[in-house]
Design a protein around this motif. Structure first.
Motif, PDB file in Angstrom:
ATOM      1  N   ALA A  61       0.834  -1.208   0.000  1.00  0.00           N
ATOM      2  CA  ALA A  61       0.000   0.000   0.000  1.00  0.00           C
ATOM      3  C   ALA A  61       0.865   1.253   0.000  1.00  0.00           C
ATOM      4  CB  ALA A  61      -0.931  -0.007   1.195  1.00  0.00           C
ATOM      5  N   LEU A  62       1.959   1.238   0.760  1.00  0.00           N
ATOM      6  CA  LEU A  62       2.877   2.369   0.767  1.00  0.00           C
ATOM      7  C   LEU A  62       3.485   2.576  -0.612  1.00  0.00           C
ATOM      8  CD1 LEU A  62       4.627   4.547   2.156  1.00  0.00           C
ATOM      9  CD2 LEU A  62       6.242   2.726   2.758  1.00  0.00           C
ATOM     10  N   GLU A  63       3.940   1.517  -1.229  1.00  0.00           N
ATOM     11  CA  GLU A  63       4.584   1.629  -2.540  1.00  0.00           C
ATOM     12  C   GLU A  63       3.613   2.151  -3.599  1.00  0.00           C
ATOM     13  OE1 GLU A  63       7.901  -1.935  -1.944  1.00  0.00           O
ATOM     14  OE2 GLU A  63       6.001  -2.348  -2.985  1.00  0.00           O
ATOM     15  N   LYS A  64       2.385   1.658  -3.580  1.00  0.00           N
ATOM     16  CA  LYS A  64       1.385   2.137  -4.541  1.00  0.00           C
ATOM     17  C   LYS A  64       1.070   3.607  -4.299  1.00  0.00           C
ATOM     18  CE  LYS A  64      -0.953  -2.247  -5.506  1.00  0.00           C
ATOM     19  NZ  LYS A  64      -2.239  -3.023  -5.392  1.00  0.00           N
ATOM     20  N   PHE A  65       1.039   3.994  -3.033  1.00  0.00           N
ATOM     21  CA  PHE A  65       0.751   5.381  -2.692  1.00  0.00           C
ATOM     22  C   PHE A  65       1.838   6.302  -3.247  1.00  0.00           C
ATOM     23  CE2 PHE A  65       0.433   9.209  -0.244  1.00  0.00           C
ATOM     24  CZ  PHE A  65      -0.922   9.341   0.031  1.00  0.00           C
ATOM     25  N   ILE A  66       3.100   5.905  -3.115  1.00  0.00           N
ATOM     26  CA  ILE A  66       4.204   6.725  -3.603  1.00  0.00           C
ATOM     27  C   ILE A  66       4.085   6.938  -5.107  1.00  0.00           C
ATOM     28  CG2 ILE A  66       6.709   6.927  -3.829  1.00  0.00           C
ATOM     29  CD1 ILE A  66       5.532   7.093  -0.958  1.00  0.00           C
ATOM     30  N   VAL A  67       3.817   5.879  -5.825  1.00  0.00           N
ATOM     31  CA  VAL A  67       3.682   5.989  -7.281  1.00  0.00           C
ATOM     32  C   VAL A  67       2.564   6.962  -7.641  1.00  0.00           C
ATOM     33  CG1 VAL A  67       3.065   4.736  -9.385  1.00  0.00           C
ATOM     34  CG2 VAL A  67       4.621   3.691  -7.721  1.00  0.00           C
ATOM     35  N   LYS A  68       1.444   6.850  -6.955  1.00  0.00           N
ATOM     36  CA  LYS A  68       0.285   7.680  -7.297  1.00  0.00           C
ATOM     37  C   LYS A  68       0.514   9.143  -6.964  1.00  0.00           C
ATOM     38  CE  LYS A  68      -3.845   6.043  -6.821  1.00  0.00           C
ATOM     39  NZ  LYS A  68      -5.144   5.569  -6.256  1.00  0.00           N
ATOM     40  N   ILE A  69       1.058   9.434  -5.781  1.00  0.00           N
ATOM     41  CA  ILE A  69       1.218  10.838  -5.397  1.00  0.00           C
ATOM     42  C   ILE A  69       2.256  11.525  -6.286  1.00  0.00           C
ATOM     43  CG2 ILE A  69       2.969  10.505  -3.584  1.00  0.00           C
ATOM     44  CD1 ILE A  69       1.478  12.648  -1.958  1.00  0.00           C
ATOM     45  N   VAL A  70       3.295  10.811  -6.696  1.00  0.00           N
ATOM     46  CA  VAL A  70       4.284  11.398  -7.596  1.00  0.00           C
ATOM     47  C   VAL A  70       3.671  11.652  -8.961  1.00  0.00           C
ATOM     48  CG1 VAL A  70       6.451  10.978  -8.803  1.00  0.00           C
ATOM     49  CG2 VAL A  70       6.270  10.487  -6.357  1.00  0.00           C
ATOM     50  N   GLU A  71       2.859  10.725  -9.446  1.00  0.00           N
ATOM     51  CA  GLU A  71       2.205  10.915 -10.744  1.00  0.00           C
ATOM     52  C   GLU A  71       1.282  12.133 -10.722  1.00  0.00           C
ATOM     53  OE1 GLU A  71       0.178   7.282 -11.528  1.00  0.00           O
ATOM     54  OE2 GLU A  71       1.966   6.256 -12.339  1.00  0.00           O
ATOM     55  N   LEU A  72       0.547  12.308  -9.621  1.00  0.00           N
ATOM     56  CA  LEU A  72      -0.455  13.368  -9.554  1.00  0.00           C
ATOM     57  C   LEU A  72       0.154  14.741  -9.292  1.00  0.00           C
ATOM     58  CD1 LEU A  72      -3.297  11.615  -7.510  1.00  0.00           C
ATOM     59  CD2 LEU A  72      -3.355  12.245  -9.926  1.00  0.00           C
ATOM     60  N   PHE A  73       1.215  14.801  -8.494  1.00  0.00           N
ATOM     61  CA  PHE A  73       1.704  16.099  -8.018  1.00  0.00           C
ATOM     62  C   PHE A  73       3.135  16.413  -8.427  1.00  0.00           C
ATOM     63  CE2 PHE A  73      -1.783  15.038  -5.152  1.00  0.00           C
ATOM     64  CZ  PHE A  73      -2.491  16.230  -5.134  1.00  0.00           C
ATOM     65  N   ASP A  74       3.752  15.601  -9.256  1.00  0.00           N
ATOM     66  CA  ASP A  74       5.128  15.847  -9.677  1.00  0.00           C
ATOM     67  C   ASP A  74       5.265  17.276 -10.206  1.00  0.00           C
ATOM     68  OD1 ASP A  74       7.749  15.556 -10.331  1.00  0.00           O
ATOM     69  OD2 ASP A  74       7.425  14.253 -12.052  1.00  0.00           O
ATOM     70  N   GLY A  75       6.283  17.967  -9.715  1.00  0.00           N
ATOM     71  CA  GLY A  75       6.492  19.357 -10.086  1.00  0.00           C
ATOM     72  C   GLY A  75       5.985  20.322  -9.034  1.00  0.00           C
ATOM     73  N   ARG A  76       5.018  19.862  -8.226  1.00  0.00           N
ATOM     74  CA  ARG A  76       4.477  20.690  -7.148  1.00  0.00           C
ATOM     75  C   ARG A  76       4.483  19.908  -5.840  1.00  0.00           C
ATOM     76  NH1 ARG A  76       4.893  25.598  -7.841  1.00  0.00           N
ATOM     77  NH2 ARG A  76       2.945  26.277  -6.853  1.00  0.00           N
ATOM     78  N   LEU A  77       5.458  19.014  -5.683  1.00  0.00           N
ATOM     79  CA  LEU A  77       5.477  18.094  -4.549  1.00  0.00           C
ATOM     80  C   LEU A  77       6.817  18.119  -3.838  1.00  0.00           C
ATOM     81  CD1 LEU A  77       4.137  15.737  -2.946  1.00  0.00           C
ATOM     82  CD2 LEU A  77       5.065  14.187  -4.685  1.00  0.00           C
TER      83      LEU A  77
END
Length: 366
Positions: free
Chosen positions: A319-335
């Protein structure tokens, strides 16, 4: 490129990747006090531990470290009496006394207010007198010590005293009594909020001229306490004013929103702030990453984002690993990736290393 430059780069909208910037002071101090600090970290500084984990340190002046902001109360006396894990603090001002009772944890690392200083309108003048007595200065030597402690692996920042409504709720009056007084004595309470804002302005003016680039309004917002109506009436105007003022000095400003916040997400876009720290998605908060993205868009930098629960040993690593992938995809550049809002003392620190490893993998795909 150093980590401080990368973090500033995110606020500036530059292509610098995703910094991994965390707060782990409480984890460290609790485990050290309890005798459970892993041997490999004994003798290491907080920045060094972050380096081992592949992270950087978000060092807040005054939070388990020396403060570079000097505060003096002129004409005010403080009496402190402790019995067991409880302490009575009496503040004596020329306008009256304020009495606070607090309870400490078993390590003396955190405390809870059991009796708030302001019980009713009769205590307002004493609080106003206390607020008026404050003188604020910046200690450049202490700041340089913090910079040396952080080195190239993090950033020195500062969180202001809470804005007026949050200050009443969490610092001076308490939640039930604040709402009671707002209902019965709204004009008087709003006048007191004005005095708190004037007190806080001393900190804004001092830090505006400091070398610290990224500043935090503090807060600890939770929509179950600070409703959208209250947030819009009492918080947004303050955020807008303070952000406008600090932007004139080249500062970046964010607020700490670490509770349930789904109904507040659209309002945050109106705040004038540069970012939001510690927004906590499910499973700890009340909104999904997709809801967070839809509400915030690309207007605000997201600091943190990973629910602290995912670092506990019983939580699913997948769950942690999937979360990392998703948050980077959604907010990359503003994260600016981190833990919402701190690494908990029982954490499995191998998961912190895993976040760093995954970021390296994801950055390699850029």
């Amino acid at each position: 490129m150093g980590e401080e430059e990368r973090i500033i780069g995110v606020f500036e909208g530059r292509d610098v990747g995703v910094p991994f910037n965390i707060r782990h002071e409480y984890w460290y101090h609790v485990n050290r006090a309890a005798g459970t600090l892993p041997l490999e970290y004994v003798g290491l500084g907080l920045a060094d531990i972050c380096r081992v984990w592949g992270a950087s340190w978000r060092c807040y002046s005054g939070y388990y470290v020396e403060s570079c902001v000097r505060v003096v109360y002129e004409g005010v006396e403080f009496e402190f009496e402790r019995v067991g894990n409880r302490a009575l603090v009496v503040t004596k001002t020329p306008c009256g006394e304020l009495r606070r009772v607090v309870a400490f944890d078993q390590w003396d690392l955190s405390s809870q207010t059991l009796e708030y200083p302001v019980k009713g309108v009769g205590d307002f003048r004493a609080l106003e007198c206390l607020l008026e007595s404050v003188k604020v200065g910046f200690d450049h030597a202490a700041y340089e010590k913090l910079r040396c402690a952080v080195g190239s692996n993090g950033i020195v920042s500062y969180f202001f005293p809470r804005t007026p409504l949050q200050s009443l709720l969490l610092d001076w009056v308490g939640i039930p009594n604040t709402f009671r007084l707002l209902r019965l004595e709204r004009e008087r309470v709003e006048s007191l909020m004005g005095a708190i804002h004037e007190h806080n302005r001393k900190f804004y003016e001092t830090l505006a001229r400091s070398p610290i680039r990224v500043l935090n309004l503090g807060e600890n917002i939770d929509v179950r306490i600070t409703s959208p109506k209250l947030f819009e009436r009492y918080c947004l105007p303050v955020y807008q004013e303070v952000a406008d003022y600090l932007h004139e000095f080249g500062k970046f400003v964010h607020a700490h929103v670490d509770g349930y916040a789904r109904q507040l997400l659209p309002l945050l876009r109106l705040s004038g702030l540069d970012g939001v720290e510690a927004l906590t998605p499910k499973p700890a908060g009340d909104f999904t990453l997709e809801e967070m993205k839809a509400a915030l868009g690309d207007d605000l930098v997201v600091l943190d984002g990973i629910p602290y629960l995912l670092f506990l040993p019983h939580a699913s690593l997948e769950a942690l690993e999937k979360f990392i992938v998703k948050i980077v995809e959604l907010f990359d550049g503003r994260l600016i990736l981190g833990i919402s809002d701190e690494l908990p003392p029982p954490a499995d620190v191998r998961r912190v290393k895993r976040v760093s490893q995954m970021l390296e993998m994801l950055e390699g795909r850029r």
